[in-house]
Design a protein around this motif. Structure first.
Motif, short mmCIF file in Angstrom:
data_model
loop_
_atom_site.label_atom_id
_atom_site.label_comp_id
_atom_site.label_asym_id
_atom_site.label_seq_id
_atom_site.Cartn_x
_atom_site.Cartn_y
_atom_site.Cartn_z
N UNK A 65 0.84 -1.20 0.00
CA UNK A 65 0.00 0.00 0.00
C UNK A 65 0.88 1.25 0.00
N UNK A 66 0.57 2.19 -0.90
CA UNK A 66 1.35 3.42 -1.05
C UNK A 66 0.48 4.62 -0.70
N UNK A 67 1.04 5.51 0.10
CA UNK A 67 0.42 6.80 0.38
C UNK A 67 1.45 7.89 0.12
N UNK A 68 1.14 8.82 -0.79
CA UNK A 68 2.13 9.81 -1.21
C UNK A 68 1.46 11.14 -1.51
N UNK A 69 2.32 12.18 -1.57
CA UNK A 69 1.82 13.53 -1.87
C UNK A 69 1.50 13.70 -3.34
N UNK A 70 1.97 12.79 -4.18
CA UNK A 70 1.64 12.79 -5.60
C UNK A 70 1.82 11.36 -6.11
#
Length: 583
Positions: free
Chosen positions: A355-360
């Motif tokens: 799972x990835x959570x990023x600003x872009x």
């Protein structure tokens, strides 16, 4: 040889002076000389035949004469009068040309050449003008700085040791400055040295500056008259520091970066366009209504994503004169589930999520044992070849250095599984027995032989790949024997046996184990066969339904047909009974 004039000669000269006449056609004659040079004054008279002597004098301001030099026409001797200011400075030639060394301002007089005969005196006047070039003007007492919209003294332009007086002019960027009330004021002052009679002139400039005067050169000049006419000398250029208030504030982030990520240190720098620039500012951070007073920089260390927002700075005394900037702190989170070392049994199901959570938008790459995978792994039924080191790696391409990765070490365990095969050598002299083993951790293989026969080689093993390997022995049994293969790991001990006939008895060979690649091909073929069979069954089912519908419609059968059918059944039963009796 020069000597003083005798009293008798003075008496004769005094008697004749009243009869002196100016030679017709001779007017005023001017000799220009530079200060310090030698003044040369020709007599300008034709020497008469009956000349007795020649004499030079100068006239005082009241018109009274002062005699300074005498030369006899017969004795060829020169005599100089006792005049202190001309001591050792005079020289009178044979043609009665008078020279005065080291010209001074006091030499600026009316001199007269006199030629005396027995009955007459002839005179030729000469006016001497002395000039002294002033020193190069320079700007002194300069203001350390000028403030806009204020009339303030800029400096003094001074020119020393001139004669006659020089005239000073001020310039701004090469253009003459004229007095303007409230904007330009010029004051002039002159001093004369009592000993040398030379003048020093000073011009003071008061000037009201504006921002347009920034980096503008100021100069001054002195204009004077010399022996050859009017000349001008210019000073060096001077550029003054102009003070002006701040009219605009800017804010910037240091060091300049395309993107800021979590963990970075950033410095806010606030600048004002005034001179001198402001030294302190108020900094306003996101979510903090109260400002922070600081120098022109404010540093934030180890920034987090919650530092994203608008930042502002302003002047201390003018809060409305401010500037702002928006800072985005980029972040990247990665969660791999499961992660670390995971042990599963063969055939198990293992869901894997990264799972990835990023600003872009971020890129995601899966690796297995340092080889890039085409897609993320998914395990509905684990195989031994699924074991390995999996890495999920993600990055923000636009943000330098922002990468995250987590790993999963998958271990697939299984109890030992054995399959034994045999094969007779084409020469008929030996048989090869192979024990194929599958399992993890790697099972240890042990052979046991029951019966007689020579063992040619029992140590050959294949590499252990994807949980599989084999061990084989070559035997030449003289009688029937039994070979037992034992495979054991930490999970279980498995045993399998194979009967092998004597070498003299022919027997069918068993097929060798197939490879993973061939097994996949066989599986594909099996799937194809199953599909064909299912299709045929469906077709048969449809045909049966059609036949049943046809038979339902045929209800009107003849009676004699029923009877014949009954007799046939009776005959069938009799035949069955006869068969039983015979048995």
């Amino acid at each position: 040889m020069a000597s003083k004039v005798s009293p008798s000669c003075r008496l004769v000269f005094c008697l004749l002076i009243s009869a002196a006449v100016l030679r017709p056609g001779l007017g005023w004659y001017t000799v220009n000389s530079a200060y310090g040079d030698t003044i040369v004054m020709p007599c300008r008279l034709d020497v008469p035949q009956n000349l007795m002597f020649g004499k030079w004098k100068y006239e005082k301001p009241d018109g009274s004469p002062v005699f300074i030099a005498f030369r006899s026409s017969t004795k060829k001797s020169v005599q100089y009068d006792d005049v202190p200011e001309y001591k050792d400075r005079l020289s009178l030639s044979e043609n009665y040309t008078l020279s005065i060394a080291n010209a001074k301002i006091s030499d600026e007089k009316r001199f007269v050449c006199m030629l005396v005969t027995e009955d007459n005196v002839f005179e030729a006047p000469t006016l001497v003008k002395v000039f002294k070039q002033p020193s190069k003007p320079e700007i002194v007492n300069k203001a350390p700085f000028l403030e806009t919209d204020q009339l303030k003294k800029l400096g003094d332009c001074i020119s020393r040791d001139s004669y006659p007086d020089g005239n000073i002019t001020w310039y701004r960027n090469g253009k003459v400055l004229q007095p303007v009330e409230g904007e330009v004021a010029i004051l002039f002052k002159k001093e004369i040295d009592p000993g040398t009679q030379l003048s020093t002139v000073t011009s003071s400039l008061e000037y009201k500056t504006t921002r347009s005067d920034i980096q503008m050169p100021f100069t001054c000049s002195v204009t004077y008259y010399g022996p050859s006419g009017q000349k001008t000398i210019y000073s060096e250029q001077e550029i003054f520091d102009i003070y002006y208030p701040t009219e605009q504030v800017t804010i910037q982030v240091l060091p300049p970066k395309n993107a800021i990520k979590e963990g970075d240190n950033i410095t806010l720098q606030c600048l004002g366009n005034g001179n001198p620039p402001p030294e302190e500012f108020m900094f306003y951070l996101p979510g903090q209504p109260e400002g922070i007073r600081s120098s022109n920089t404010y540093t934030l260390t180890d920034v987090r994503r919650n530092a994203t927002g608008d930042y502002k700075c302003s002047l201390i005394d003018k809060r409305n004169m401010a500037a702002s900037t928006t800072i985005t702190v980029h972040y990247l989170d990665l969660s791999l589930n499961p992660s670390g070392e995971v042990t599963k049994q063969i055939g198990d199901t293992l869901p894997v999520s990264c799972t990835i959570s990023a600003s872009r938008n971020a890129t995601v790459v899966w690796m297995k044992d340092n080889i890039r995978l085409r897609s993320s792994p998914s395990f509905s039924s684990l195989h031994y070849q699924d074991a390995g080191n999996y890495v999920c790696e993600t990055a923000l391409q636009e943000v330098e250095g922002l990468k995250k990765r987590e790993s999963l070490t998958l271990i697939v365990e299984g109890k030992p599984q054995i399959k034994m095969t045999k094969k007779t050598d084409p020469s008929g002299l030996s048989k090869t027995i192979i024990c194929h083993v599958e399992g993890f951790p790697k099972p240890a293989i042990h052979w046991t032989i029951t019966g007689s026969g020579s063992v040619i080689n029992q140590t050959e093993e294949s590499p252990y790949i994807n949980g599989r390997y084999y061990s084989k022995i070559i035997i030449s049994p003289e009688e029937n024997v039994t070979l037992t293969c034992t495979a054991e790991n930490q999970l279980e001990r498995t045993v399998n046996s194979l009967n092998v006939s004597a070498i003299s008895i022919p027997e069918n060979d068993e097929a060798d184990d197939i490879s993973d690649e061939n097994r996949e091909k066989v599986n594909d073929q099996a799937k194809l066969i199953v599909g064909i069979v299912v299709g045929l069954l469906l077709a048969a089912l449809v045909a049966g339904v059609v036949y049943w519908l046809y038979m339902k419609k045929s209800k009107t059968a003849s009676k004699h047909v029923n009877k014949d059918l009954g007799n046939m059944e009776e005959n069938k039963k009799l035949e069955e009974n006869n068969h039983k009796t015979e048995a």
